[in-house]
Design a protein around this motif. Structure first.
Motif, PDB file in Angstrom:
ATOM      1  N   ARG A  34      -0.313   2.466  -5.873  1.00  0.00           N
ATOM      2  CA  ARG A  34      -1.475   3.352  -5.729  1.00  0.00           C
ATOM      3  C   ARG A  34      -2.766   2.542  -5.593  1.00  0.00           C
ATOM      4  O   ARG A  34      -3.832   2.997  -5.990  1.00  0.00           O
ATOM      5  N   VAL A  35      -2.657   1.323  -5.055  1.00  0.00           N
ATOM      6  CA  VAL A  35      -3.859   0.490  -4.917  1.00  0.00           C
ATOM      7  C   VAL A  35      -4.850   1.116  -3.925  1.00  0.00           C
ATOM      8  O   VAL A  35      -4.449   1.742  -2.949  1.00  0.00           O
ATOM      9  N   ARG A  36      -6.117   0.933  -4.201  1.00  0.00           N
ATOM     10  CA  ARG A  36      -7.194   1.427  -3.325  1.00  0.00           C
ATOM     11  C   ARG A  36      -8.164   0.275  -3.061  1.00  0.00           C
ATOM     12  O   ARG A  36      -8.464  -0.502  -3.963  1.00  0.00           O
ATOM     13  N   LEU A  37      -8.694   0.191  -1.876  1.00  0.00           N
ATOM     14  CA  LEU A  37      -9.685  -0.857  -1.570  1.00  0.00           C
ATOM     15  C   LEU A  37     -10.917  -0.703  -2.449  1.00  0.00           C
ATOM     16  O   LEU A  37     -11.319   0.437  -2.699  1.00  0.00           O
ATOM     17  N   PRO A  38     -11.552  -1.755  -2.898  1.00  0.00           N
ATOM     18  CA  PRO A  38     -11.098  -3.135  -2.755  1.00  0.00           C
ATOM     19  C   PRO A  38     -10.032  -3.470  -3.806  1.00  0.00           C
ATOM     20  O   PRO A  38     -10.129  -3.040  -4.944  1.00  0.00           O
ATOM     21  N   PHE A  39      -9.020  -4.234  -3.388  1.00  0.00           N
ATOM     22  CA  PHE A  39      -8.001  -4.696  -4.335  1.00  0.00           C
ATOM     23  C   PHE A  39      -7.475  -6.045  -3.858  1.00  0.00           C
ATOM     24  O   PHE A  39      -7.639  -6.396  -2.680  1.00  0.00           O
TER      25      PHE A  39
ATOM     26  N   THR B 145       0.838  -1.213   0.000  1.00  0.00           N
ATOM     27  CA  THR B 145       0.000   0.000   0.000  1.00  0.00           C
ATOM     28  C   THR B 145       0.875   1.267   0.000  1.00  0.00           C
ATOM     29  O   THR B 145       0.491   2.286  -0.559  1.00  0.00           O
ATOM     30  N   ASP B 146       2.074   1.177   0.617  1.00  0.00           N
ATOM     31  CA  ASP B 146       2.965   2.357   0.622  1.00  0.00           C
ATOM     32  C   ASP B 146       3.628   2.595  -0.727  1.00  0.00           C
ATOM     33  O   ASP B 146       3.952   3.718  -1.073  1.00  0.00           O
ATOM     34  N   SER B 147       3.875   1.511  -1.482  1.00  0.00           N
ATOM     35  CA  SER B 147       4.688   1.665  -2.694  1.00  0.00           C
ATOM     36  C   SER B 147       3.865   1.673  -3.977  1.00  0.00           C
ATOM     37  O   SER B 147       4.412   1.831  -5.053  1.00  0.00           O
TER      38      SER B 147
END
Ligand code: GAP
Length: 461
Positions: A189-194, A185-187
């Motif tokens: 740009r994923v956003r929930l839901p993923f 999540t830090d590295s």
């Protein structure tokens, strides 16, 4: 299922799908090596899994975490304390058997089905005694009480035994996803839901023998942890959508007969305490319906365990509400080796009419898509022409070359390998530039000009 496991194991060895591990030294229990055809087949399956569930989806990313991991990972996950099978030893022949398999197998033979998951050691021992269940190796009745054996493989990192650090070969790929949750999540740009998918080797000290690549000590998993916020995502719907995606992959992508599939819901006793729902997608292997692919709603159990044990903040910051949460996960987890075995069993066809064994593999999975034969190998012009055909096709397909033995035998050899099409260059080719294309399943042959061969095969495939 008409094919026997012996048929599959014998074909696998005969044609190079898989061989017993450490074969020249008498074998090593529950290990298998993939041969040239098996390696191709397995790679195709893995590529299709990755392409379907990761490459083609904008809500998925991939991971490739280390196989050896800190003992702390497995303490946090609960594997050190409770990733264990109940075993019994035979006092006569000293062979060791899994108590659940022994009991369930005993009832299966009698035509009834019971599941013993969740039963205590004392209950298992009692069931064995009450039903006078015998040792499967020697038939003896004197079995020890059931005892717990941990399945994790410890490894010691370091040169000196006294200072070596205890680590473990991973027992599932899933934990690498949880321990890297914050890194991901830090590295990115994923956003929930993923979801995060990973494919690779896992290791379990399995002792059950005789199921070929179905149950091994070293095996490959394809696992997905699909993270979501239970406040705004309906888990029941998400669960169903993953179950549908799993079935679709098996039937539509791999071409498996849906009659050989069924789903089995875990009841409260069988389900892990942290799971709200677990369903197994089962395939009808030669030894009965068995788990191919598991689907579990693991809630926020794993992330919370790692938060507790590592002291790190593994929560997710929701950018829309600026609030923190620990996401929940739904986990589809499949064994690649079990897919390979299923694909081979489903494709196996004993064509008694033509006295041959055929692997009716989907062309997407066949290790070789096409084979090229010069009719004879002692005619330079025919061989040269066939080499030209091979080179042209090889730029598009995986092509086998065979110039040995009579043409009928060559066809039958390719049938057992699952090659959908065989192209033969013969004397007529030298006159009119056409070749024969023979269909694996119907054995029918067509004459095609060499210039249209590639396009013709592409259309068929
Ligand atoms: N992370 C969840 C998990 O590992 P599992 O049901 O223990 O769940 C997932 O394993 C899948 O891995 C199973 O459905 C099965 O296909 C495969 N698998 C498990 N143990 C195996 C073994 N000893 N040999 C081959 N495949 C195995």
């Amino acid at each position: 299922m008409t094919v026997s496991l012996n048929d599959i194991v014998s074909l696998a060895k005969r044609r190079g799908f898989f061989y017993p591990g450490s074969d020249i030294y008498g074998g090593l229990a529950n290990t298998w090596d993939y041969g040239p055809l098996g390696a191709e087949l397995k790679k195709k399956i893995k590529d299709l899994w990755w392409e379907t569930f990761i490459t083609r989806r904008s809500d998925m990313v991939g991971l490739d975490s280390a196989v050896i991991s800190s003992s702390k990972v497995w303490e946090a996950s609960g594997h050190v304390a409770s990733f264990a099978d109940a075993m019994v030893d035979c006092k006569t022949c000293h062979s060791r058997t899994r108590a659940d398999h022994l009991i369930e197998g005993h009832f299966e033979k009698k035509g009834s089905e019971i599941k013993v998951e969740g039963k205590s050691m004392a209950e298992l021992s009692q069931l064995i005694k009450d039903n006078k269940i015998k040792c499967p190796t020697c038939g003896g009745l004197e079995l020890t009480d059931a005892r717990s054996f941990n399945l994790l493989f410890p490894v010691h990192l370091g040169i000196l035994a006294e200072t070596a650090d205890l680590a473990y070969l991973r027992g599932e790929t899933a934990q690498g996803i949880f321990t890297n949750f914050k890194n991901i999540t830090d590295s990115t740009r994923v956003r929930l839901p993923f979801g995060v998918g990973q494919m690779g080797k896992s290791f379990r000290n399995e002792i059950t023998k005789g199921q070929a690549i179905f149950r091994t000590v070293e095996f490959e998993q394809g696992e997905i942890e699909y993270f979501f916020n239970p406040e705004n995502t309906n888990w029941e719907e998400l669960f169903e959508s993953w179950l549908t995606a799993m079935k679709k992959f098996v039937t539509d992508t791999l071409g498996i007969n849906s009659e050989n599939l069924r789903t089995r819901e875990h009841d409260d006793k069988e389900r892990s305490f942290y799971s709200k729902r677990t369903v197994d997608l089962e395939y009808n292997y030669p030894f009965g319906f068995k788990e191919l692919w598991g689907l579990a709603y693991r809630t926020d159990y794993d992330l919370n365990q790692h938060i507790k044990f590592s002291g790190k903040d593994l929560s997710y910051l929701d950018p829309s509400s600026n609030t923190k949460l620990v996401p929940h996960v739904i986990e589809p987890a499949v064994g690649i080796d079990r897919i390979v075995l299923m694909v081979l069993c489903d494709a196996y066809w004993n064509d008694t009419e033509n006295n041959r064994v055929v692997l009716k593999l989907s062309p997407k999975l066949a290790p070789y898509t096409v084979a090229v034969f010069p009719l004879v190998k002692n005619n330079e012009t025919v061989v040269e022409k066939a080499r030209g055909v091979f080179d042209t096709l090889a730029s598009k397909f995986r092509v086998a070359w065979d110039d040995r033995g009579n043409i009928g035998k060559r066809y039958y050899y390719q049938d057992e390998m699952g090659t959908p099409y065989c192209v033969t260059v013969d004397y007529q080719t030298l006159e009119d530039g056409t070749v024969t294309v023979r269909d694996r399943d119907t054995t029918e042959q067509l004459r095609i000009p060499i210039e249209s061969l590639s396009a013709h095969l592409e259309k068929l495939l």
